[in-house]
Write a protein that holds these residues in place. Structure first.
Motif, PDB file in Angstrom:
ATOM      1  N   ARG A 190      23.976 -19.322  36.770  1.00  0.00           N
ATOM      2  CA  ARG A 190      23.534 -18.151  37.566  1.00  0.00           C
ATOM      3  C   ARG A 190      22.905 -18.545  38.898  1.00  0.00           C
ATOM      4  NH1 ARG A 190      21.189 -14.956  32.686  1.00  0.00           N
ATOM      5  NH2 ARG A 190      23.108 -13.983  31.975  1.00  0.00           N
ATOM      6  N   ASP A 191      22.102 -19.626  38.914  1.00  0.00           N
ATOM      7  CA  ASP A 191      21.434 -20.013  40.159  1.00  0.00           C
ATOM      8  C   ASP A 191      22.428 -20.615  41.143  1.00  0.00           C
ATOM      9  OD1 ASP A 191      19.073 -19.130  39.259  1.00  0.00           O
ATOM     10  OD2 ASP A 191      18.357 -21.094  38.545  1.00  0.00           O
ATOM     11  N   GLU A 192      23.290 -21.518  40.619  1.00  0.00           N
ATOM     12  CA  GLU A 192      24.209 -22.227  41.516  1.00  0.00           C
ATOM     13  C   GLU A 192      25.341 -21.324  42.008  1.00  0.00           C
ATOM     14  OE1 GLU A 192      26.707 -26.419  41.678  1.00  0.00           O
ATOM     15  OE2 GLU A 192      25.806 -25.794  39.786  1.00  0.00           O
ATOM     16  N   PHE A 193      25.834 -20.445  41.119  1.00  0.00           N
ATOM     17  CA  PHE A 193      26.959 -19.568  41.479  1.00  0.00           C
ATOM     18  C   PHE A 193      26.577 -18.107  41.194  1.00  0.00           C
ATOM     19  CE2 PHE A 193      28.900 -23.645  40.143  1.00  0.00           C
ATOM     20  CZ  PHE A 193      29.523 -23.989  41.333  1.00  0.00           C
ATOM     21  N   PRO A 194      25.719 -17.531  42.061  1.00  0.00           N
ATOM     22  CA  PRO A 194      25.207 -16.176  41.784  1.00  0.00           C
ATOM     23  C   PRO A 194      26.296 -15.109  41.743  1.00  0.00           C
ATOM     24  CG  PRO A 194      24.485 -16.970  43.944  1.00  0.00           C
ATOM     25  CD  PRO A 194      25.145 -18.114  43.286  1.00  0.00           C
ATOM     26  N   ASP A 195      27.436 -15.348  42.420  1.00  0.00           N
ATOM     27  CA  ASP A 195      28.516 -14.338  42.440  1.00  0.00           C
ATOM     28  C   ASP A 195      29.415 -14.423  41.217  1.00  0.00           C
ATOM     29  OD1 ASP A 195      27.626 -13.705  44.911  1.00  0.00           O
ATOM     30  OD2 ASP A 195      29.142 -14.880  45.982  1.00  0.00           O
ATOM     31  N   PHE A 196      29.294 -15.510  40.454  1.00  0.00           N
ATOM     32  CA  PHE A 196      30.216 -15.696  39.333  1.00  0.00           C
ATOM     33  C   PHE A 196      30.011 -14.613  38.277  1.00  0.00           C
ATOM     34  CE2 PHE A 196      31.044 -17.399  35.060  1.00  0.00           C
ATOM     35  CZ  PHE A 196      32.399 -17.602  35.173  1.00  0.00           C
ATOM     36  N   TYR A 197      31.123 -14.078  37.774  1.00  0.00           N
ATOM     37  CA  TYR A 197      31.060 -13.118  36.662  1.00  0.00           C
ATOM     38  C   TYR A 197      31.942 -13.631  35.531  1.00  0.00           C
ATOM     39  CZ  TYR A 197      35.339 -11.550  39.086  1.00  0.00           C
ATOM     40  OH  TYR A 197      36.568 -11.509  39.712  1.00  0.00           O
ATOM     41  N   ASP A 198      31.529 -13.356  34.294  1.00  0.00           N
ATOM     42  CA  ASP A 198      32.345 -13.798  33.164  1.00  0.00           C
ATOM     43  C   ASP A 198      32.919 -12.625  32.384  1.00  0.00           C
ATOM     44  OD1 ASP A 198      30.195 -12.893  31.707  1.00  0.00           O
ATOM     45  OD2 ASP A 198      29.554 -14.872  31.009  1.00  0.00           O
ATOM     46  N   ASN A 199      32.628 -11.409  32.855  1.00  0.00           N
ATOM     47  CA  ASN A 199      33.196 -10.217  32.220  1.00  0.00           C
ATOM     48  C   ASN A 199      33.494  -9.187  33.301  1.00  0.00           C
ATOM     49  OD1 ASN A 199      33.205  -9.799  29.040  1.00  0.00           O
ATOM     50  ND2 ASN A 199      33.294  -7.801  30.036  1.00  0.00           N
ATOM     51  N   VAL A 200      34.687  -8.612  33.245  1.00  0.00           N
ATOM     52  CA  VAL A 200      35.068  -7.661  34.291  1.00  0.00           C
ATOM     53  C   VAL A 200      35.912  -6.544  33.679  1.00  0.00           C
ATOM     54  CG1 VAL A 200      37.078  -9.096  34.934  1.00  0.00           C
ATOM     55  CG2 VAL A 200      36.197  -7.439  36.570  1.00  0.00           C
ATOM     56  N   VAL A 201      35.725  -5.342  34.215  1.00  0.00           N
ATOM     57  CA  VAL A 201      36.546  -4.190  33.825  1.00  0.00           C
ATOM     58  C   VAL A 201      37.042  -3.538  35.107  1.00  0.00           C
ATOM     59  CG1 VAL A 201      36.621  -1.986  32.588  1.00  0.00           C
ATOM     60  CG2 VAL A 201      35.061  -3.780  31.816  1.00  0.00           C
ATOM     61  N   MET A 202      38.345  -3.206  35.142  1.00  0.00           N
ATOM     62  CA  MET A 202      38.891  -2.590  36.355  1.00  0.00           C
ATOM     63  C   MET A 202      39.757  -1.387  35.981  1.00  0.00           C
ATOM     64  SD  MET A 202      40.676  -4.423  39.628  1.00  0.00           S
ATOM     65  CE  MET A 202      42.287  -4.843  39.003  1.00  0.00           C
ATOM     66  N   ALA A 203      39.478  -0.261  36.624  1.00  0.00           N
ATOM     67  CA  ALA A 203      40.317   0.934  36.447  1.00  0.00           C
ATOM     68  C   ALA A 203      41.165   1.103  37.695  1.00  0.00           C
ATOM     69  CB  ALA A 203      39.437   2.164  36.232  1.00  0.00           C
ATOM     70  N   ALA A 204      42.397   1.598  37.520  1.00  0.00           N
ATOM     71  CA  ALA A 204      43.295   1.678  38.671  1.00  0.00           C
ATOM     72  C   ALA A 204      44.143   2.942  38.628  1.00  0.00           C
ATOM     73  CB  ALA A 204      44.213   0.456  38.686  1.00  0.00           C
ATOM     74  N   THR A 205      44.512   3.416  39.820  1.00  0.00           N
ATOM     75  CA  THR A 205      45.563   4.432  39.920  1.00  0.00           C
ATOM     76  C   THR A 205      46.745   3.793  40.636  1.00  0.00           C
ATOM     77  OG1 THR A 205      44.631   5.207  42.007  1.00  0.00           O
ATOM     78  CG2 THR A 205      43.986   6.401  40.015  1.00  0.00           C
ATOM     79  N   PHE A 206      47.940   4.334  40.349  1.00  0.00           N
ATOM     80  CA  PHE A 206      49.166   3.777  40.925  1.00  0.00           C
ATOM     81  C   PHE A 206      49.821   4.786  41.865  1.00  0.00           C
ATOM     82  CE2 PHE A 206      48.216   0.859  37.696  1.00  0.00           C
ATOM     83  CZ  PHE A 206      48.811  -0.328  38.087  1.00  0.00           C
ATOM     84  N   ALA A 207      50.645   4.265  42.762  1.00  0.00           N
ATOM     85  CA  ALA A 207      51.297   5.122  43.759  1.00  0.00           C
ATOM     86  C   ALA A 207      52.120   6.221  43.099  1.00  0.00           C
ATOM     87  CB  ALA A 207      52.178   4.267  44.672  1.00  0.00           C
ATOM     88  N   ASN A 208      52.664   5.963  41.902  1.00  0.00           N
ATOM     89  CA  ASN A 208      53.481   6.982  41.222  1.00  0.00           C
ATOM     90  C   ASN A 208      52.644   7.870  40.294  1.00  0.00           C
ATOM     91  OD1 ASN A 208      52.906   5.345  39.056  1.00  0.00           O
ATOM     92  ND2 ASN A 208      55.033   4.761  38.628  1.00  0.00           N
ATOM     93  N   GLY A 209      51.311   7.767  40.371  1.00  0.00           N
ATOM     94  CA  GLY A 209      50.433   8.657  39.608  1.00  0.00           C
ATOM     95  C   GLY A 209      49.994   8.103  38.262  1.00  0.00           C
ATOM     96  N   MET A 210      50.557   6.979  37.819  1.00  0.00           N
ATOM     97  CA  MET A 210      50.160   6.412  36.521  1.00  0.00           C
ATOM     98  C   MET A 210      48.746   5.823  36.609  1.00  0.00           C
ATOM     99  SD  MET A 210      53.651   4.553  35.309  1.00  0.00           S
ATOM    100  CE  MET A 210      55.212   5.429  35.272  1.00  0.00           C
ATOM    101  N   GLN A 211      48.188   5.563  35.410  1.00  0.00           N
ATOM    102  CA  GLN A 211      46.840   4.994  35.334  1.00  0.00           C
ATOM    103  C   GLN A 211      46.899   3.596  34.738  1.00  0.00           C
ATOM    104  OE1 GLN A 211      44.929   7.741  32.699  1.00  0.00           O
ATOM    105  NE2 GLN A 211      44.640   9.304  34.275  1.00  0.00           N
ATOM    106  N   GLY A 212      45.879   2.777  35.045  1.00  0.00           N
ATOM    107  CA  GLY A 212      45.821   1.435  34.464  1.00  0.00           C
ATOM    108  C   GLY A 212      44.386   1.023  34.212  1.00  0.00           C
ATOM    109  N   THR A 213      44.183   0.211  33.178  1.00  0.00           N
ATOM    110  CA  THR A 213      42.875  -0.451  33.027  1.00  0.00           C
ATOM    111  C   THR A 213      43.105  -1.906  32.640  1.00  0.00           C
ATOM    112  OG1 THR A 213      42.582   0.058  30.678  1.00  0.00           O
ATOM    113  CG2 THR A 213      41.642   1.626  32.241  1.00  0.00           C
ATOM    114  N   ILE A 214      42.170  -2.728  33.092  1.00  0.00           N
ATOM    115  CA  ILE A 214      42.223  -4.157  32.801  1.00  0.00           C
ATOM    116  C   ILE A 214      40.837  -4.576  32.353  1.00  0.00           C
ATOM    117  CG2 ILE A 214      42.205  -6.395  34.013  1.00  0.00           C
ATOM    118  CD1 ILE A 214      44.565  -5.376  35.660  1.00  0.00           C
ATOM    119  N   ASP A 215      40.754  -5.432  31.326  1.00  0.00           N
ATOM    120  CA  ASP A 215      39.474  -6.115  31.163  1.00  0.00           C
ATOM    121  C   ASP A 215      39.708  -7.597  31.006  1.00  0.00           C
ATOM    122  OD1 ASP A 215      38.472  -7.192  28.450  1.00  0.00           O
ATOM    123  OD2 ASP A 215      39.106  -5.195  27.790  1.00  0.00           O
ATOM    124  N   GLY A 216      38.729  -8.365  31.477  1.00  0.00           N
ATOM    125  CA  GLY A 216      38.887  -9.813  31.486  1.00  0.00           C
ATOM    126  C   GLY A 216      37.584 -10.491  31.152  1.00  0.00           C
ATOM    127  N   ALA A 217      37.688 -11.649  30.524  1.00  0.00           N
ATOM    128  CA  ALA A 217      36.477 -12.384  30.172  1.00  0.00           C
ATOM    129  C   ALA A 217      36.798 -13.859  30.012  1.00  0.00           C
ATOM    130  CB  ALA A 217      35.899 -11.839  28.864  1.00  0.00           C
TER     131      ALA A 217
END
Ligand SMILES: NC(=O)c1ccc[n+]([C@@H]2O[C@H](COP(=O)([O-])OP(=O)(O)OC[C@H]3O[C@@H](n4cnc5c(N)ncnc54)[C@H](O)[C@@H]3O)[C@@H](O)[C@H]2O)c1
Length: 342
Positions: free
Chosen positions: A211-238
């Motif tokens: 945490r001190d050396e790499f304050p921007d580092f994340y080990d868990n992420v969730v992303m919600a998305a919309t698509f040009a054709n109207g579909m939906q997406g979600t991603i999670d990563g760890a």
């Protein structure tokens, strides 16, 4: 070509590099492993012994001068990809570049332009497109088995602690790039559309020691998305989840749902009095996608030999990088990001 087989040099003999090198050393039709380029002497020595390859170059530029090298697989840390790919294209070598393609869209544009100018194949390492289960699922969706696609959910969680360079977001673009590039590509593949807007949240929950050396580092992420054709997406990563390698996809349609992947390795469940139910988890991406890597490497060689476009293009790599950067910006600025404004 100096022989009837395509001469391949793997550049970077780390975790992923060794998988490609072993494939080309053994099982890829019309190709052979000619050389390895790896600056770390001990890593290179071990790889050369294991794979019985004689030529080792500490500097990739020497490999690019070798006339028996017709193609390269670029498997170095991400921030070297641009320079190596452009130099390889200028030397007339075909290129399979591991994901993430590069750090920025501008770098991807340079790589694509260099490959086009020199008329060499540039394929990006999204091996899930070569995985049997993912390919079967895609075909089911294409046939309309679940109706029209509404939502594509994809997750990837890795067991191990990151390589040191991966903690540094400036060098790796973080887990969204390292881990979730595959999910981003899967969402583009299954929606057959482009990301329009993303909103991502992230934090460091399991790696307090950096945490001190790499304050921007994340080990868990969730992303919600919309698509040009109207579909939906979600991603999670760890990363650093410890419990196993977890890669799963769910596609929700107007008429049904489809699931790909599971956490248990073999489908065998044991049960006894003292421990109850027990099913070993998938240990690593290496074992889960062994065949997919082999098909990916074979697909690269086949594209070169037949003069057909590769299954995963530089454009596919670039669009994933664009989404990674929008996701990281969303995390930093704590707001949704429209891709066209990025
Ligand atoms: N497709 C996948 O599922 C998958 C899985 C793992 C890694 N990757 C990708 O592969 C790349 C490497 O990841 P890794 O986990 O194998 O990393 P790693 O750190 O295990 O290996 C990288 C290797 O590259 C070497 N290297 C560094 N600079 C070099 C240079 N200029 N020339 C030649 N070699 C150099 C290092 O010494 C090291 O041995 C990354 O882009 C990563 O995202 C893809």
């Amino acid at each position: 070509m100096t022989s009837d087989k395509l001469g391949v040099c793997v550049i970077g003999a780390g975790r992923a590099g060794l998988i490609h090198a072993a494939n080309f050393a053994k099982g890829i039709r019309k190709a052979r492993l000619t050389a390895i380029s790896e600056p770390n002497r001990e890593t290179a020595k071990q790889a050369c012994q294991e794979l019985e390859v004689e030529r080792h170059y500490r500097d990739y530029r020497q490999a690019l001068e070798d006339h028996e090298v017709d193609a390269v697989v670029v498997v170095t840390p991400t921030d070297y990809h641009r320079d190596i790919v452009v130099a390889a294209a200028d030397a007339g070598k075909h290129i399979l570049c591991e994901k993430p393609m590069a750090m920025t869209v501008a770098e991807c544009d340079e790589m694509i332009a260099a490959a086009e100018k020199n008329n060499v194949v540039l394929q990006i390492g999204f091996m899930r497109r070569f995985d049997q289960s993912f390919a079967y699922a895609k075909e089911q969706v294409r046939q309309g088995v679940i109706g029209d696609v509404v939502l594509v959910k994809s997750l990837t969680r890795g067991p191990s602690i990151p390589q040191r360079w991966q903690y540094d977001i400036a060098k790796s673009n973080g887990p969204l790039a390292e881990v979730n590039s595959h999910d981003i590509d899967t969402l583009r593949w299954f929606t057959e559309s482009e990301f329009e807007q993303v909103y991502a949240i992230a934090g460091n929950y399991r790696c307090p020691e950096v945490r001190d050396e790499f304050p921007d580092f994340y080990d868990n992420v969730v992303m919600a998305a919309t698509f040009a054709n109207g579909m939906q997406g979600t991603i999670d990563g760890a990363v650093s989840v410890g419990y196993g390698y977890d890669a799963r996809l769910e596609v929700v349609g107007t008429e049904g749902v489809l699931f790909v992947g599971r956490l248990d390795q073999s489908g065998v469940v044991t049960c006894n009095r003292s421990n109850g139910l027990n099913a070993p988890a998938v240990a690593s991406w290496r074992s889960l996608f062994t065949e997919a890597y082999r098909h990916e490497d074979q697909g690269f060689v086949d594209a070169i030999m037949s003069g057909t476009p590769p299954a995963v293009s530089g454009h596919d790599g670039k669009m994933a990088v664009k989404v990674v950067n929008a996701g990281n910006r969303s995390i930093r600025e704590e707001k949704p990001i429209r891709l066209n404004d990025d």
